[in-house]
Each structure stands twice: as structure tokens, then as C-alpha cells.
Design an enzyme around this catalytic site. Structure first.
Site, mmCIF file in Angstrom:
data_model
loop_
_atom_site.group_PDB
_atom_site.id
_atom_site.type_symbol
_atom_site.label_atom_id
_atom_site.label_comp_id
_atom_site.label_asym_id
_atom_site.label_seq_id
_atom_site.Cartn_x
_atom_site.Cartn_y
_atom_site.Cartn_z
ATOM 1 N N HIS A 1 36.419 32.576 41.581
ATOM 2 C CA HIS A 1 36.705 33.564 40.549
ATOM 3 C C HIS A 1 36.385 34.982 40.993
ATOM 4 O O HIS A 1 37.202 35.898 40.865
ATOM 5 C CB HIS A 1 35.911 33.220 39.278
ATOM 6 C CG HIS A 1 36.285 34.049 38.094
ATOM 7 N ND1 HIS A 1 35.554 35.131 37.673
ATOM 8 C CD2 HIS A 1 37.327 33.943 37.248
ATOM 9 C CE1 HIS A 1 36.124 35.663 36.607
ATOM 10 N NE2 HIS A 1 37.200 34.965 36.321
ATOM 11 N N ASP B 1 30.293 38.839 39.014
ATOM 12 C CA ASP B 1 31.063 37.593 38.929
ATOM 13 C C ASP B 1 30.360 36.490 39.714
ATOM 14 O O ASP B 1 29.130 36.381 39.684
ATOM 15 C CB ASP B 1 32.494 37.834 39.423
ATOM 16 C CG ASP B 1 33.508 37.098 38.582
ATOM 17 O OD1 ASP B 1 33.584 35.863 38.690
ATOM 18 O OD2 ASP B 1 34.209 37.749 37.794
ATOM 19 N N SER C 1 40.941 37.624 31.995
ATOM 20 C CA SER C 1 40.056 37.765 33.152
ATOM 21 C C SER C 1 40.807 38.350 34.338
ATOM 22 O O SER C 1 40.192 38.906 35.251
ATOM 23 C CB SER C 1 39.493 36.397 33.554
ATOM 24 O OG SER C 1 38.668 35.880 32.548
#
Length: 1056
Positions: free
Chosen positions: A263, A232, A429
């Protein structure tokens, strides 16, 4: 007198020779001329370099991945290339990252523009080189401020491609966003929407408690000694929420290990967070943060390959990847994912945020060896943003697999912020790390000493899908096996013994809507085979073999009416394979009505495990419960042409509606059960039985069907197909319904975009539909479409409809019925690349709908298919489709459609040179199932013609006397297809240059202008040949005159 003739002849000779040599000179000079592409330096391009230590080169350079057949140290690969490649213009790129100390199977090289073809060719010929591929990049926007589906942005904005690899809306939003309105859910069958109120407010922050994680915590299972790789945006050191950050690695060209976007931190928090407000599932899991995305959310394939190799070398247990896109043909990436799972790393990935549209699964979650995760809300409704199946790898010449594998909560999930504190996010996600956290917790229940012997990607998927709770309402392509059930999966793994199984394990036609679309249409004799594609999960080993062909075991005598042919993976690797059932009712069952039940069994064996002597053997069972009805009447049977559909990838197939400027690729499959699923349900509700043809038009018996339905087709047609269809309509009474799309060469050229990753121009392979090919198919009936791009609203009999980027009808025989409306023609506006301007555009009546009796059959043509396609539909035209089918299948004439006011007393006609022409600057054979291919009926046609060319080819070229079409050329012409020939299209040789997987479409020498000639040398070549012929002609005249003069002077040669 003779003297005057000689003088005149000499003068003529001189002038003629002068003219001939002038023509030759011009032709030779023209051979030096070549249209020059638009200079790429006029574009502003800022591609990220995949290595932070390299200065940005001044000359245009291109990055290529060279894959080798062996793992060696990078320096050895470099020396091998430098010794084998003699050309200059290239250099080895040193990759300074944590994987550099390990052997690798690829290298990265940069090649200057002028040397690409030569250098790539030399590298590809080396014995130890597997292949050479462009270093693609990924881009994913986080869109933290998004408030709804309309705000989602993918690879295109306002028709222009953004930097990075083509990606879908693989992003998440804060709060209740994430694609779709808050609390909104779209049902798969009805496409209706319902809303629910907010509930479970206290439980939202503790998703772990909804799965019973605290039960396993109380038993001492907390994810200890489980190595979790999070691919990520990284994570910050010493984050207070995490107990066990083992390693942070950076694979980008930015000099930081930190997460500056949030994120990666959020994903890690859902998996292993320790804060009381946003607990993760496995707080003692060892976190390995792989920073593979920059702050601009860009990543290259080469970064992933290095990071994947490092994950293999450091023995990761689980890997989470919350990204994805539609390109399942990024072969280095896809094959490396196979290698990851083959090395016993369990990969979990999000299926995408492109719901509620069907056929929108993202890669790599759509791979069978990856656990693909969809999203639900706290009321167990499928989240509107969650992508739907089926997988589209197999379309158009097969049938997709069931995906997602499971679903998990993905709306308003709590996770960690960048530095401290918690926040709520939504999206697949988010659902993916929920399942990854569950997997980490489940891995920790197996003692470390025996963990690798029991746990693998297949056994973990078996535990998840077999333990999942099936939800009431969603179908299998929305929920897979259902909602993850941690405790049920725990019980399965606790006593797990290595075995093989089939997913789904049951196909039950009585279980609706879960078994949609199968439960919506029963089987019957004489139909095209119904294909069900299941996945083989082999928990016994990374490689397995099918010992013998699958067998069908009916539960009763009626089961013998079912004939099943199987296609399957004889070698199962890595961990998974496929089993496709091609089901058909035998002719003796044409009057049977009832249910057929039984089992399909398949035996799989794998090499022995450690300390074992014999093979591991397992018998898989797939239970079938099928509904059967008597064969329907011909007028109720509709055949859908899937064979001539082409989609992205690998070609740039543009979206059908040019008004959709942020999603310009046609990648949803164009299948009855993907983006045409609502239309399929409508036809079933109307009493029609719809079958799919995945082979050429020669592979069906027209006497069995009321209508052949051609919608939004992009491929060419074999000559045998054109001729057979003519006979099918005229002599066999087949109805033909065609829904076309826009096609305009100028617009296609304006839709080109420069891809900064491959440094090449991407040009549409065709328009929304392949109108030149359709015109060839319809030519025997005197029907043709034009190249206008029409937009506007219209009404027929009170039914309001939207005509969205449709085309017009320019040829139609007298005696038919044609409906015309005043629409805006935007074909000169530049479509998706320029802002549409109203100035200079005029509305004129354009024919869009035509209906015609032809011999014993009937034809209906309509210039737009967007009203049937649920992807970007404004208004549907199902009412029109029903009326058309009533006419083409049952000869029922709607009084409004067949009003005298729209009867065509004079034909519509334009000359051939006014019809849309094929593009000659695109290598269409790369994407076509027709051009350069063999005509053959495949396994999706009836069994008796598998491997043949099909039905009734003895009728080819037959002239049917007495049938006349007024083509509008001042006389009635009898149509004779034996004399009908299509123009030959260029077929590129296998050895020609161009990207191996993207074909000649993305060649760097593609012209930056519409080129309607065969190539740049055609005109000068013709001029040159003409000059030569003139000289030869003059020489022959001189020789004849000389012989006549000699003959008049002497009679000695008169008898020669």
C-alpha cells in the site's frame, strides 16, 4: 390478666426484636454482595504493544497517552511523573524511535488494571499535565481481492468487533472494485444507478497526462526540493521506481522498514513514481516514508503522535494520509493534526470509501484545515465508493460543512508494486495521493526561499478549490469544489498574494443539483432558519481574527426581506474557521415570490508577515442568490426533530437494522440531508416543505405546522416538552408522526463487545431508538411501544415492505386503527452477537402501525424507521409516509389504512412493569442534550426565541376538560399531564471516573449482565431501612402501651 398481657408482650417483644435483628444482619451481609462482571480473561485478546522493545506483560496492562503543556525531552517528562505520582502499578514506556532525540509533548505509560483509576487521577492533577487518554489504535484492511461493495469489511465482522480502533472501509481494491459494482454510479438526487462502458483505456495508466502534469514538467517543475511525508506501510530500499527516497522510518513494534503489503509503495508511486508505465506527478520529490502501520494493518495513536512530531521537527512540506474513520473525538490525534497544519505542513487525506451513503466522511479528511479528497472515474462521475458529506461534527445542533474539498480520479489508477512493476487500484486511498502529487508539483513552482511565506494549508486549498472544474450532476456534498485542475491552480499560485476567502464562495438556489439541498426548497417567511455553514480560509497567517461582525449587502430592495444572523469563528486557527448563516425571511415577505441576491462580507486580519509593519487585512465575500416563495399552507409544512437524535461518536449508538452485522454503529448523522436525503427529496416531490428543529420541542409554534415528524430518536425529553406536545396535539391540532425502532435490554447486553485497545466493555447506550423516552412522550395519549424485535415482509394495499428490526405497539386506545402482522420476534436471539437461530422462534400477529384522532390533532405511530433510512434500506416505505402525512396534516383517511377490519374497539394495554425499562448501568447523561442540561432554544430556532425556553409554556400542566382516552383499565380516564412525572434518571457527576471523551459508557467496572436495579446496593439498603423502621415501629408501640398503663394507675398526669 395483667400478668398474662405482660408475659405475652414480653414474648412478642423478644420475637419481634429477633426478627428485626435478623433483617438487619441479612442487610449487612447483602451489602458485601456485588454482581461480578464476566472475567475478561475468558476472552482471547492479542493487543499489539506500541513499543517493540517491551516484553508482553503477564498481568493485564493498559496504555495511556499523557499529554503535557510543554515540549521537553522524554526523560524530563518521565522524571516529572515519577516525582509526582506516588501510587504504584504503573510504568513509563520508553519509545525508541527517530523522534526520541527531539523534545516531545506527550508520554506513554502502562497501568495495571487495579491501579487505573488511582493513577490516572493522580497524573491528571499534576500542573504540567494537559490530559490523559487511552492509546487508541487504528486498523485498516487493504482488501486486495475485494470485488464489490458487499466484500468491504470495516471494524465489525458478523457483529463482532475486530482488533483495532473502529475504522470504516478505508481501503482500496484492484481493478474496478473499490466498493460498488464496476462502472456503477449512484446519483445523489434520485438514488438511481447507471453504468457506463470502459473507455480511455490508453489513458488509464497515465493519470498524470489527464491533469497536464507534462506541461509543468516541460517548464522544469518536477517536485524538486519538496519534502513529502507518506504515512503508510513503508517502502523498500532501492526501489527502481523512485529517484529520491530520502529517509525511511519505522514507528511500529515490528523490526522492519520494508513495505510487505504494497500500500505505501503504491501511494508513493502515484505521487513520485518514475516508471514509464506508472508515472507519478512529481518524480523528483523527496520521499520520507513513515511506516506507521504493521503488516497486520494496525497502528496506535501514540505511534502517530511520535511520527507527527518528527514530521514537524524535520520540516516536512506535504503529508499524505490515506486512512480514516468515523471517530473525530480521538482528541490527541485530532489536535495533533491541527498542530501539523499549524506548522505549515499541507495535509492531504482520503474522505473514505463508504459511498454512496451520505454523512460518511472520514476523519481527518473532514477537518477544515485538511485537504479532503473524494474519488471520480474517468467519465467524471462520482465513484460509487466515494464517501459523501456533509461533515457531521456539528449535527444534531448545527449544520455540517461542505466536504470533500475536491475530487480526483480514483478508479483504476496505475501505481508501483512492492518490488517492481505496476498495477491498477481503485479507491479514495488512490485519489488522495493523486492530489498529494499535484500539491507536490505545485509547491515546487514557488522558489524555495519564499516558499514558506506564500504556501500554507490555506493558500494551497484556495488554489485547489478556486481552480477546480465543477462537474455537472453531482452536488456540493459529493464533489466539493469539483475535479482538481492542475494548470488552473498553477496560474492562481503563480501570482498569489496572501488573502482570506470563503469556501464555497457562492450559494446559488438556481444552480441545481450542485446547490442541493438548498436549491430543492426555497425560503419563506415564518420558517425555521436555514443554516449554511461555510469555511473561512486564511492564507495570510496561521492565526487570524474577524475584525467586525459579517454584514449582508442586498443587491436590491427585495433583499431587505432577508434577515441573516451570523455565528462564526472570532479567532481563526489553524488557517481556517467557520461562518454560519442563519437565514430567515421577515414576516412582511410572507407573500413575496422571487429571487433575492446580494453579498455577505467579512473582514479578516492577521499579524504582519516578515518585514511588514501593519496587519494583513482581507475582505471575504460570499455571494447569495436565493429563491423565495409565499409561506406555504400549514398542511404542507412538516417539522423534522433533529434535537433528540444521538449518534456515534462519542457513544455506542447501535445500527437500527440488526441484520447489518458488519456496520453496527449509527454514525451517518440521521439528518434530512445525510442518510435521510432520499426521503427529503421524496417529500419535496410530494409538495411538502420540510424544516429542521435542532432545539427542544418547546421551540416551535405548533400552529404553523401540519405534522411533527419524529424518526429514530435516541434522546430523552424535558417534562416541558412532553406537556407542550400534548397541548399542541389536542388543542392546536398538530399532527404527530412517529417512526420508532427496536429497544430490548437483553439484546443490548448481548451486543456488548470488549475493545482490545481500551480494554473496556462497550455497551449500547440505547437501542435503535429510545423507546422508554418515546413512551413517556406518548403516555398522555395512551400509546406505548414494546420491546420485541420484529422482522418480516408484509403488504398493505399491494405495497410490499420489509419490517427490519422494528418494535411492536403494546398500548393503544380504543377507537383508533391498528395494523398487525405475523412477524418473527428475534429479541431473544442475541441480535448481532450470535447467529440467528430459527428454532424456538414463533411468528405471532404484532401491532406495528397505529392511527388515532386525539382532540383536534391526529397521531400515527409505526415501529420501524429503516424503510426511510437510505443507509441500509431493504425496501422503502415512502408510500406509507405519504399516506400518514395526508392523515396527520390534512385529515385525509386512506380507505385501506382506515378499514373497519383494523379498527380497535378495545384498547391495547399492558401494565407499567411490562413496558421497556431504561438501562441504569449506563451514564446516559454523557451523551444526552436533555439529562442534566438546561432547556433553551438555540440558534437553529426562530430568532425571536433565541436564548429563551420557547413557546406557550404558560399552558404547562393545564387540564383540558372533556377529552377522554380509554386506557384499557376498565374505565375511561381523563388524561391530566399535570400529574404526569417521568422517573428520574441517574446523572453522573463531572468528577466521576470514566474516559473523558467516551464517558461512563466505557468504564472498566461496567457489569457484564443486565442490571435493572439502580445499583448493586439498592436491595440491601432497602432491606436495612425496613429493619430499622420495624424496630422503631415496635419501640413506638411499647411507648404508647407504657403511657396507657401509667394513665390507668394514677390520675396525676391526666391534665398533661
Amino acid at each position: 390478666m395483667i400478668t398474662r398481657q405482660t408475659s405475652s408482650s414480653s414474648s412478642f417483644t423478644f420475637r419481634f426484636l429477633s426478627l428485626s435483628f435478623l433483617v438487619l444482619s441479612i442487610s449487612l451481609s447483602l451489602l458485601r454482595f456485588r454482581p461480578t462482571p464476566l472475567a475478561s480473561q475468558t476472552l482471547t485478546l492479542n493487543p499489539s504493544l506500541p513499543n517493540s522493545t517491551l516484553p508482553r506483560p503477564q498481568a493485564p496492562r493498559n496504555y495511556y497517552i499523557v499529554r503535557f503543556l510543554q515540549y521537553r525531552l522524554a526523560e524530563e517528562h518521565r522524571a516529572y511523573l515519577e516525582s509526582g505520582v506516588r501510587s504504584d502499578g504503573w510504568e513509563w514506556i520508553e519509545r525508541k524511535n527517530p523522534a526520541a532525540k527531539y523534545p516531545t509533548d506527550f508520554g506513554l505509560v502502562s497501568i495495571q488494571e487495579f491501579a487505573i483509576e488511582r493513577v490516572v487521577g493522580e497524573i491528571g492533577k499534576l500542573g504540567l499535565v494537559k490530559d490523559v487518554n487511552v492509546d487508541l489504535s487504528y486498523r485498516r484492511d487493504l482488501l486486495g481481492e475485494e470485488k464489490g461493495a458487499s466484500a468491504r469489511v470495516g471494524a465489525f465482522m458478523d457483529g463482532k468487533k475486530r482488533p483495532g480502533k473502529i475504522f470504516t472501509a478505508m481501503s482500496f481494491s484492484e481493478g474496478g472494485g473499490g466498493g460498488g459494482g464496476e462502472g456503477e454510479y449512484h446519483f445523489a438526487i434520485s438514488n438511481a444507478a447507471v453504468r457506463w462502458g470502459r473507455q480511455l483505456l490508453m489513458q488509464r495508466s497515465q493519470v498524470t497526462s489527464l491533469f497536464g502534469a507534462d506541461v509543468l514538467w516541460s517548464k522544469g517543475y518536477t517536485g524538486a526540493k519538496v519534502k513529502m511525508a507518506i504515512f503508510d506501510t513503508g517502502i523498500r530500499a532501492n526501489h527502481p521506481h523512485f529517484r529520491n527516497i530520502k529517509e525511511r522510518t519505522n514507528w511500529t513494534n515490528e523490526d522492519t522498514l520494508n513495505d510487505n503489503l504494497g500500500h505505501g509503495t503504491f501511494v508513493a508511486g502515484v505521487i513520485a513514481g518514475g516508471d514509464a508505465e506508472c508515472l507519478g506527478f512529481a518524480p523528483d520529490t523527496e520521499i520520507y516514508a513513515f511506516r506507521v502501520f504493521t503488516d497486520a494493518q494496525v497502528s496506535y495513536t501514540s505511534w502517530f503522535l511520535d511520527a507527527f512530531n518528527y514530521a514537524i521537527a524535520t520540516n516536512m512540506d506535504v503529508l499524505n494520509l490515506s486512512i480514516g474513520g468515523p471517530d473525530y473525538l480521538d482528541i490527541p490525534f485530532v489536535e495533533k493534526v491541527w498542530e501539523i497544519t499549524a506548522n505549515n505542513i499541507i495535509m492531504v487525506s482520503a474522505i473514505g470509501n463508504d459511498g454512496p451513503l451520505y454523512g460518511t466522511l472520514n476523519n481527518p479528511a473532514d477537518q477544515s484545515d485538511v485537504i479532503g479528497v473524494g474519488g471520480i472515474d474517468y467519465s467524471d462521475h462520482i465513484a460509487s465508493f466515494s464517501s459523501r458529506g456533509m461533515s457531521t461534527w456539528e449535527i444534531p445542533h448545527g449544520y455540517g460543512r461542505v466536504k470533500p474539498d475536491v475530487v480526483a480520479y480514483g478508479r483504476e489508477i496505475m501505481g508501483s508494486k512492492i518490488s517492481t512493476g505496476c498495477k491498477s487500484l481503485s479507491g479514495t486511498s488512490v485519489a488522495s495521493p493523486v492530489v498529494a502529487g499535484v500539491v507536490c508539483l505545485l509547491v515546487s513552482i514557488i522558489p524555495e526561499s519564499s516558499r514558506k511565506d506564500i504556501l500554507n494549508p490555506a493558500s494551497m486549498k484556495q488554489a485547489l478549490v478556486e481552480g477546480a472544474a465543477k462537474l455537472s450532476g453531482p452536488n456540493m456534498y459529493e464533489q466539493g469544489a469539483g475535479r482538481v485542475d492542475l494548470l488552473e491552480s498553477f496560474e492562481i499560485l503563480k501570482n498569489y498574494q496572501p488573502r482570506a476567502s470563503i469556501f464555497p464562495g457562492v450559494l446559488d438556489y438556481t444552480d441545481c443539483p450542485y446547490s442541493w439541498p438548498f436549491c430543492r426548497q426555497p425560503l419563506y417567511a415564518g420558517a425555521m432558519p436555514v443554516i449554511f455553514n461555510a469555511t473561512i480560509l486564511n492564507g495570510m497567517g496561521v492565526i487570524g481574527y474577524v475584525e467586525s461582525p459579517p454584514t449582508w449587502h442586498p443587491s436590491n430592495d427585495e433583499g431587505n426581506l432577508l434577515s441573516i444572523h451570523f455565528t462564526y469563528s472570532e479567532v481563526i486557527w489553524p488557517w481556517t474557521g467557520y461562518l454560519a448563516l442563519h437565514m430567515q425571511i421577515k414576516e412582511e415577505g410572507s407573500q413575496f415570490s422571487g429571487e433575492i441576491e446580494g453579498n455577505v462580507t467579512l473582514q479578516v486580519y492577521s499579524p504582519p508577515g516578515q518585514g511588514e509593519n501593519g496587519h494583513r487585512i482581507s475582505t471575504c465575500v460570499l455571494h447569495l442568490k436565493l429563491k423565495v416563495v409565499p409561506t406555504p399552507a400549514r398542511s404542507k409544512r412538516v417539522l423534522w426533530d433533529q434535537f433528540h437524535s444521538i449518534k456515534y461518536p462519542p457513544g455506542y449508538i447501535p445500527r437500527d437494522s440488526l441484520d447489518v452485522r458488519n456496520d453496527i454503529l449509527d454514525w451517518h448523522g440521521d439528518h434530512l440531508h445525510t442518510n435521510f436525503h432520499i426521503m427529503f427529496n421524496m417529500l419535496r416531490d410530494a409538495g411538502y416543505y420540510v424544516e429542521t428543529l435542532g432545539s427542544p420541542l418547546t421551540c416551535f409554534d405548533a400552529r404553523q405546522y401540519g405534522t411533527l415528524l419524529l424518526v429514530d430518536l435516541e434522546d430523552e425529553y424535558f417534562e416541558e416538552e412532553i406537556e407542550k406536545l400534548r397541548d399542541d396535539v389536542i388543542s392546536s391540532g398538530l399532527g404527530l408522526a412517529v417512526f420508532a425502532e427496536w429497544y430490548n435490554v437483553d439484546t443490548m447486553v448481548k451486543m456488548r463487545f470488549f475493545d482490545d485497545n481500551t480494554r473496556s466493555w462497550w455497551t449500547p447506550v440505547t437501542g435503535g431508538a429510545n423507546i422508554p423516552a418515546l413512551n413517556d412522550l406518548l403516555a398522555p395519549f395512551g400509546i406505548a411501544f414494546g420491546d420485541k424485535i420484529l422482522n418480516g415482509d408484509f403488504s398493505i394495499d399491494g405495497e410490499q415492505s420489509r419490517y427490519a428490526s422494528g418494535t411492536d405497539i403494546v398500548r393503544f386506545p380504543a377507537g383508533g386503527f391498528v395494523h398487525s402482522f405475523p412477524f418473527l420476534d428475534s429479541s431473544e436471539s442475541g441480535a448481532t452477537q450470535n447467529v440467528l437461530l430459527t428454532s424456538g422462534m414463533t411468528k405471532a400477529d404484532s401491532p406495528i402501525l397505529g392511527l388515532l384522532d386525539v382532540g383536534q390533532g391526529r397521531i400515527a405511530v409505526y415501529g420501524d424507521s429503516n424503510c426511510l433510512d437510505s443507509s441500509h434500506m431493504v425496501t422503502n416505505c415512502y408510500w406509507l409516509l405519504r399516506k400518514i402525512l395526508e392523515y396527520t396534516s390534512g385529515s385525509i383517511r386512506d380507505p385501506v389504512l382506515f378499514s373497519d377490519s383494523v379498527k380497535q374497539y378495545t384498547p391495547l394495554y399492558v401494565e407499567d412493569n411490562q413496558l421497556p425499562s431504561r438501562r441504569t448501568d449506563v451514564n446516559f447523561s454523557t451523551y444526552s442534550a436533555v439529562m442534566g442540561k438546561e432547556l433553551i432554544c438555540r440558534s437553529d430556532s426562530k430568532y425571536e426565541i433565541w436564548g429563551t425556553k420557547g413557546y406557550n409554556l404558560q399552558l404547562r400542566g393545564r387540564k383540558l376538560p372533556g377529552y377522554v382516552i380509554d386506557l384499557g383499565r376498565g374505565l375511561n380516564s381523563t388524561v391530566d399531564t399535570s400529574n404526569f412525572r417521568r422517573p428520574k434518571l441517574p446523572v453522573k457527576n463531572k468528577g466521576d471516573s470514566g474516559n473523558r471523551y467516551l464517558g461512563g459508557l466505557f468504564n472498566r467496572d461496567e457489569l457484564d449482565m443486565p442490571v435493572l436495579g439502580v445499583s448493586h446496593w439498592l436491595v440491601p439498603a432497602v432491606v436495612a431501612v425496613t429493619g430499622v423502621l420495624l424496630v422503631l415501629g415496635f419501640w413506638r408501640i411499647r411507648q404508647r402501651r407504657r403511657r396507657r398503663r401509667k394513665g390507668s394507675g394514677s390520675g396525676r398526669f391526666a391534665n398533661l
